[in-house]
Design an enzyme around this catalytic site. Sequence first.
Site, PDB file in Angstrom:
ATOM      1  N   ASN A 247       0.839  -1.199   0.000  1.00 29.43           N
ATOM      2  CA  ASN A 247       0.000   0.000   0.000  1.00 29.43           C
ATOM      3  C   ASN A 247       0.876   1.253   0.000  1.00 29.43           C
ATOM      4  O   ASN A 247       1.917   1.296   0.669  1.00 29.43           O
ATOM      5  CB  ASN A 247      -0.869  -0.002   1.269  1.00 29.43           C
ATOM      6  CG  ASN A 247      -1.760   1.227   1.367  1.00 29.43           C
ATOM      7  OD1 ASN A 247      -2.388   1.640   0.391  1.00 29.43           O
ATOM      8  ND2 ASN A 247      -1.817   1.834   2.544  1.00 29.43           N
TER       9      ASN A 247
ATOM     10  N   HIS B 144       0.956   5.069   1.149  1.00 29.71           N
ATOM     11  CA  HIS B 144       0.251   5.911   2.121  1.00 29.71           C
ATOM     12  C   HIS B 144       0.886   7.304   2.183  1.00 29.71           C
ATOM     13  O   HIS B 144       2.116   7.423   2.275  1.00 29.71           O
ATOM     14  CB  HIS B 144       0.290   5.249   3.503  1.00 29.71           C
ATOM     15  CG  HIS B 144      -0.494   6.014   4.521  1.00 29.71           C
ATOM     16  ND1 HIS B 144      -1.874   6.014   4.533  1.00 29.71           N
ATOM     17  CD2 HIS B 144      -0.107   6.843   5.520  1.00 29.71           C
ATOM     18  CE1 HIS B 144      -2.295   6.795   5.514  1.00 29.71           C
ATOM     19  NE2 HIS B 144      -1.243   7.320   6.130  1.00 29.71           N
TER      20      HIS B 144
HETATM   21  C1  GAR Z   1      -2.243   9.096  -2.979  1.00 28.19           C
HETATM   22  O1  GAR Z   1      -1.726  10.277  -2.423  1.00 28.19           O
HETATM   23  C2  GAR Z   1      -2.119   7.939  -1.997  1.00 28.19           C
HETATM   24  O2  GAR Z   1      -1.017   8.055  -1.140  1.00 28.19           O
HETATM   25  C3  GAR Z   1      -3.405   8.101  -1.228  1.00 28.19           C
HETATM   26  O3  GAR Z   1      -4.357   8.436  -2.189  1.00 28.19           O
HETATM   27  C4  GAR Z   1      -3.737   9.208  -3.209  1.00 28.19           C
HETATM   28  C5  GAR Z   1      -4.188   8.686  -4.537  1.00 28.19           C
HETATM   29  O4  GAR Z   1      -3.815   9.546  -5.559  1.00 28.19           O
HETATM   30  N1  GAR Z   1      -3.746   6.889  -0.550  1.00 28.19           N
HETATM   31  C6  GAR Z   1      -4.374   6.863   0.607  1.00 28.19           C
HETATM   32  O5  GAR Z   1      -4.727   7.865   1.202  1.00 28.19           O
HETATM   33  C7  GAR Z   1      -4.647   5.478   1.146  1.00 28.19           C
HETATM   34  N2  GAR Z   1      -5.062   5.536   2.495  1.00 28.19           N
HETATM   35  P1  GAR Z   1      -3.899   9.074  -7.074  1.00 28.19           P
HETATM   36  O6  GAR Z   1      -5.297   8.496  -7.289  1.00 28.19           O
HETATM   37  O7  GAR Z   1      -3.692  10.318  -7.874  1.00 28.19           O
HETATM   38  O8  GAR Z   1      -2.843   8.036  -7.308  1.00 28.19           O
END
Ligand code: GAR
Length: 214
Positions: free
Chosen positions: A109, A111
Amino acid sequence: MKKFQIIVFISGNGSNLQSLIDKTKESKCPYEINCVVSNNPEAYGLERASINNISSVVLDHNSFKSRSEFDSALEKEIEKMSFDLIVLAGFMRIINKNFIKKYEKKIINLHPSILPKYPGLDTHSKVIENKDKFHGATVHFVDEGLDTGKIIGFSKFKTKEINSYDSLLAKTHEIEHKLLPKICSLIALGKVIFKNEEVFINGKFYKKGKEFIF
Ligand code: GAR
């Protein structure tokens, strides 16, 4: 020889999926993406998959009567696929415990914080509220807890000159886009291994995960 196969789970924009796709265009990329899975039919990441001829599966969690029905549909879909690694890249659903057990050490994952600081949501707001000097992103193996699995690596930056939520978010994305493909490549090359339930990278153990400086 068959390349290391990755399935990417997304829920939204998929900019991190894009960074993984971009890496596959380099001749030496050790992995390929064989499928994108989304719980959101509107996710722009699905468009990114389609543009790049990557197959995708949509399981809209709103169309299931219960969480467990969604979970078993997801499990059934994944059972049909052959893969080496599942990458959660902005997948905003909690994965069922049975699923995690079944694919133990095969799910990572991404994060948006320097774990173990700020598991869960709203990490950027917390960094602002607490006036943290650093912020960053972490990639970890998924276990049954919320963002608690063994950390593989992280990358961080100074927040000093960053003065808004949006620029903090943008900077986090910038490092995520380097960190995630880098770690996926290391895993694909067999350089990330478990020994005595700890993660080793290139044979070295890092207590808090390896810091990647870009
Ligand atoms: C990313 O910043 C990732 O770290 C976060 O969602 C975003 C997705 O961006 N993930 C979380 O918060 C998981 N708990 P993206 O759709 O542009 O890749």
